[in-house]
Design an enzyme around this catalytic site. Sequence first.
Site, short mmCIF file in Angstrom:
data_model
loop_
_atom_site.label_atom_id
_atom_site.label_comp_id
_atom_site.label_asym_id
_atom_site.label_seq_id
_atom_site.Cartn_x
_atom_site.Cartn_y
_atom_site.Cartn_z
N ASP A 152 18.01 20.21 -17.75
CA ASP A 152 17.41 21.53 -17.58
C ASP A 152 18.30 22.56 -18.27
O ASP A 152 18.38 23.72 -17.84
CB ASP A 152 17.25 21.85 -16.09
N LYS A 192 14.00 20.32 -20.84
CA LYS A 192 13.34 21.62 -20.98
C LYS A 192 12.98 21.88 -22.44
O LYS A 192 13.73 21.54 -23.35
CB LYS A 192 14.28 22.73 -20.48
#
Length: 241
Positions: A152, A192
Amino acid sequence: MTDEENPAPRRRMVRPPTKGTAAGRGMGTKMKTADDKSMSSQQWIKRQLADPWSDRARAEGWRSRAAFKLMEIDDRFGLIRPGSRVIDLGAAPGGWVQVALKRGAQAVVGVDLLMIEPIPGAELVQADFTHPGVDGQLIEALGGEPDVVLSDMAHNTIGHRQTDHLKIVALIEIAAEFALRTLKPGGHFVTKNFQGGDAGGVLAELRAGFREVKYVKPASSRKDSSEVYLVAMGRHRDGAA
């Protein structure tokens, strides 16, 4: 042929953040008053205070609202199973580590440039995982090859669209290279990305290296954000397709 016999060029992570702490990226720290902040920071504070996902994260004990993003992805695809080994790249403040443990992971290792407050049951490393030897340190701490690699990671934007885009792609490339090199066969990878952002050759590499690759925008992502996630499932054995 082993990586040691034919080493691939290693990318270095973008410059570490010079401000803030892991806790500052979570939900549990005391924020300065708006008078002490820039206009953009004031707007961020207002969004946080008005955000139901942030409220829920605080109420349920998650370190960040990002925990709900991973929960939604895992509910849909069943990536984390009891006994899984999980590596979380860019783990601060620890929300995804918490989710992996809650979902039954046997071993979880998180790494970040920022210090992460301890989480019982997890190994947390403060380092740039692209530095020589850090990847081996993560695998050793995990106790074997990962079943799941999560990323992330984000960077500090500068407001220049082209430069910010290149930084986004660089982070995806770094995480994907690590996942393709370390995941056990059948393993999964989540990273991400942003809508409209060309992931370069990474998407082709993931499609060649995994059984299936999906784009997902969790409901807990902000509606005004272009954030999406690439979910690559079922790592092929070397040479398989």
